[in-house]
Design a protein around this motif. Structure first.
Motif, PDB file in Angstrom:
ATOM      1  N   HIS A 228       8.310   5.927  -3.992  1.00 15.55           N
ATOM      2  CA  HIS A 228       6.951   6.114  -3.500  1.00 15.55           C
ATOM      3  C   HIS A 228       6.994   6.234  -1.982  1.00 15.55           C
ATOM      4  CE1 HIS A 228       5.168   5.173  -7.391  1.00 15.55           C
ATOM      5  NE2 HIS A 228       5.927   4.095  -7.466  1.00 15.55           N
ATOM      6  N   SER A 229       6.141   7.090  -1.429  1.00  8.58           N
ATOM      7  CA  SER A 229       6.086   7.224   0.019  1.00  8.58           C
ATOM      8  C   SER A 229       5.520   5.951   0.638  1.00  8.58           C
ATOM      9  CB  SER A 229       5.220   8.425   0.415  1.00  8.58           C
ATOM     10  OG  SER A 229       3.848   8.151   0.149  1.00  8.58           O
ATOM     11  N   LEU A 230       5.889   5.712   1.891  1.00 10.96           N
ATOM     12  CA  LEU A 230       5.367   4.536   2.585  1.00 10.96           C
ATOM     13  C   LEU A 230       3.858   4.639   2.753  1.00 10.96           C
ATOM     14  CD1 LEU A 230       8.160   3.992   5.278  1.00 10.96           C
ATOM     15  CD2 LEU A 230       7.827   2.775   3.105  1.00 10.96           C
ATOM     16  N   GLU A 231       3.355   5.842   2.924  1.00 12.50           N
ATOM     17  CA  GLU A 231       1.913   6.023   3.064  1.00 12.50           C
ATOM     18  C   GLU A 231       1.203   5.640   1.761  1.00 12.50           C
ATOM     19  OE1 GLU A 231      -1.596   6.407   4.676  1.00 12.50           O
ATOM     20  OE2 GLU A 231       0.235   6.745   5.835  1.00 12.50           O
ATOM     21  N   PHE A 232       1.769   6.037   0.629  1.00 14.32           N
ATOM     22  CA  PHE A 232       1.202   5.659  -0.666  1.00 14.32           C
ATOM     23  C   PHE A 232       1.203   4.140  -0.827  1.00 14.32           C
ATOM     24  CE2 PHE A 232       1.943   4.416  -5.095  1.00 14.32           C
ATOM     25  CZ  PHE A 232       0.843   4.995  -5.722  1.00 14.32           C
ATOM     26  N   LEU A 233       2.277   3.510  -0.405  1.00 14.02           N
ATOM     27  CA  LEU A 233       2.370   2.061  -0.530  1.00 14.02           C
ATOM     28  C   LEU A 233       1.408   1.346   0.409  1.00 14.02           C
ATOM     29  CD1 LEU A 233       6.230   1.715  -0.963  1.00 14.02           C
ATOM     30  CD2 LEU A 233       4.471   1.463  -2.716  1.00 14.02           C
ATOM     31  N   ARG A 234       1.122   1.930   1.568  1.00 13.65           N
ATOM     32  CA  ARG A 234       0.107   1.329   2.454  1.00 13.65           C
ATOM     33  C   ARG A 234      -1.258   1.366   1.779  1.00 13.65           C
ATOM     34  NH1 ARG A 234       2.136   5.042   6.640  1.00 13.65           N
ATOM     35  NH2 ARG A 234       4.165   4.142   7.181  1.00 13.65           N
ATOM     36  N   GLU A 235      -1.520   2.408   1.020  1.00  7.34           N
ATOM     37  CA  GLU A 235      -2.798   2.510   0.312  1.00  7.34           C
ATOM     38  C   GLU A 235      -2.873   1.518  -0.843  1.00  7.34           C
ATOM     39  OE1 GLU A 235      -2.819   6.574  -0.828  1.00  7.34           O
ATOM     40  OE2 GLU A 235      -3.187   7.330   1.210  1.00  7.34           O
ATOM     41  N   ASN A 236      -1.732   0.988  -1.245  1.00  8.63           N
ATOM     42  CA  ASN A 236      -1.662  -0.018  -2.307  1.00  8.63           C
ATOM     43  C   ASN A 236      -0.986  -1.283  -1.768  1.00  8.63           C
ATOM     44  OD1 ASN A 236      -2.441   1.391  -5.085  1.00  8.63           O
ATOM     45  ND2 ASN A 236      -1.342   2.879  -3.829  1.00  8.63           N
ATOM     46  N   ALA A 237      -1.459  -1.718  -0.588  1.00  9.38           N
ATOM     47  CA  ALA A 237      -0.804  -2.827   0.112  1.00  9.38           C
ATOM     48  C   ALA A 237      -0.838  -4.123  -0.674  1.00  9.38           C
ATOM     49  CB  ALA A 237      -1.450  -3.018   1.482  1.00  9.38           C
TER      50      ALA A 237
END
Length: 484
Positions: free
Chosen positions: A121-130
């Motif tokens: 998963h991209s880091l940006e995607f993971l920030r959206e699912n923090a």
């Protein structure tokens, strides 16, 4: 239920004893007779493997029908409780595994809804699912490193006779004098906005409109803000207890939407009475080396992951800093070195400029090839509380620069002379009444004292190799970002 942490299981002897394992499923693999489940509870980087041999179960009491029913519910992300026997593992990379005796699914994670599936998963995607990202390898490692670095910080100072001081989060003074503070108020925002519109309609300036706000009716009876630093309050305790440190959240309303800035971040700020600038540099160098050595020696599995998957060579970079003597140069010497290579920089160096990241990295990575401490900055680019040098142009400031990052620590010897400090406050347009208590430290038993600040998230960026500061704090706060 008494469970065994996976970090302890993995270093145990495969002695056949029965134990209870709880955690979240990373993967499940099945063949005709064999089942393999990778489970992680976050206590360490590695997972433990649960196994089931349908033809040769671990114990005669195994209820295969019950386990089979639970297996149907298991997907990536499901939480489980398992009992099994600790046995040798034939698989490479692990000494033990747990042969299932019983299995219970505590919480399902339907594959069609759970965001974190077995893929990158991209880091940006993971920030959206923090709220879920700590379950991944990357963010689990970051979280453990954050915990370890916090422990190391307290250990360093406590072992050296420092007292831990809790400084206020809400303050009426601006420690940096930059004005980039979040205001705290119980006044009605709607009423203030209404008054502002009315004032604007009358042609009143913003300054005059702001003057209409009656802070006497506010909660604290004066204008208050979230702190940008605990330093000033820490100094009051340093002049009573000699050695103190703060470690807490700070806030800066700086509209910088970059990979290196946060609006809420944690700061470590030691203040030491009877220390001059040289003493300050000595302990700052010792502190940096101590923290990096802690990461390298006590967090080996997570550091290996960062080295292999996040930033190649990060282990060697940190080890080089630990084993180096830090170079000490003046700001004037640094600028002279940079000016020789001015064509290499986007921001051209000159005496009086604030050193940019590209300048700091050039000094540490090209010129000296090791950490550098720069001292004697122009007073115009440093805070009001820094002690003036005899030349009247520079202050006894010091910045610690490290290869691969640039500035990691900023500090100074503090101005101990009442008249000089009062003059600096006035010349910078600050209100002396707001700093009356701070000036008192220079009126009553003033002593030479020094200190520095280390941004906790900046440290974590360095030891993990992560590229964005929003990924080393659980829930980042930045412009237009206050989720979760």
């Amino acid at each position: 239920m008494k469970t065994q942490l996976i970090k302890d299981i993995l270093v145990s002897q495969p002695d056949g004893r029965t134990l209870t394992v709880c955690g979240w499923v990373r993967t499940k693999r099945e063949s005709k007779n064999l089942v393999f489940i990778q489970v992680n509870d976050g206590s360490c980087f590695a997972s433990v493997q649960l196994t089931l041999d349908r033809e040769n179960p671990a114990d005669a009491s195994v209820n295969l029908n019950s386990i089979e029913n639970e297996l149907k519910k298991i997907t990536t992300g499901a939480s489980i409780q398992a009992e099994g026997k600790l046995v040798p593992s034939p698989a490479s990379g692990q000494a033990v595994e747990v042969a299932l005796v019983s299995l219970t699914v505590l919480g399902e994670a339907p594959a069609d809804a759970y965001p974190l599936q077995k893929k990158n998963h991209s880091l940006e995607f993971l920030r959206e699912n923090a709220h879920l990202r700590a379950r991944t390898n990357t963010f689990g490692a970051v979280a453990r490193m954050r915990s370890q670095m916090a422990y190391a910080i307290h250990t360093f100072f406590q072992d050296r006779g420092f007292q831990y001081v809790h400084t206020p989060i809400i303050t009426a003074s601006d420690a940096e004098g930059a004005g980039e503070m979040f205001q705290v108020t119980t006044l009605s925002m709607e009423k203030i906005a209404e008054n502002g519109v009315s004032a604007g309609a009358k042609g009143m300036s913003a300054e005059k409109a702001a003057a209409l706000v009656d802070y006497g009716k506010d909660f604290f009876g004066k204008k208050a803000s979230l702190t940008v630093s605990g330093q000033l309050e820490a100094e009051t305790y340093a002049t009573a207890l000699s050695r103190v440190y703060t470690f807490g959240p700070t806030f800066r309303a700086e509209n910088s939407n970059t990979t290196r800035h946060l609006a809420e971040f944690w700061m470590i700020e030691p203040e030491i009475a009877f220390f001059d600038l040289n003493d300050n540099m000595d302990i700052a160098e010792e502190f940096v080396k101590y923290l990096l050595n802690w990461a390298l020696t006590k967090c080996t599995a997570d550091m290996q992951f960062f080295n292999d998957r996040i930033q190649k060579g990060i282990i060697d970079t940190l080890a080089h800093v630990v084993n180096s003597d830090f170079v000490r140069i003046t700001y004037t010497e640094a600028v002279a070195e940079l000016e020789k290579n001015a064509d290499k920089f986007e921001f051209k160096p000159y005496w009086g400029c604030d050193l940019q990241s590209e300048h700091e990295k050039f000094l540490t990575e090209v010129v000296y090839k090791r950490p550098v401490i720069v001292t004697g900055y122009p007073k115009e680019i440093k805070a009001f509380y820094m002690k003036l040098n005899e030349d009247g142009k520079t202050v006894r400031a010091m910045d610690v620069l490290v290869p691969g990052l640039g500035e990691i620590i900023g500090g100074s010897e503090r101005e101990a002379d009442y008249d000089v400090l009062l003059d600096r406050i006035r010349k910078l347009g600050l209100n002396p009444d707001d700093y009356r208590w701070y000036l008192d430290l220079r009126r009553f038993g003033s002593v030479p004292h020094s200190g520095f600040g280390l941004g906790f998230e900046r440290l974590l960026l360095y030891v993990t190799g992560m590229g964005n500061i929003r990924d080393v704090i659980p829930y980042p706060r930045a412009p237009k970002l206050a989720d979760f």
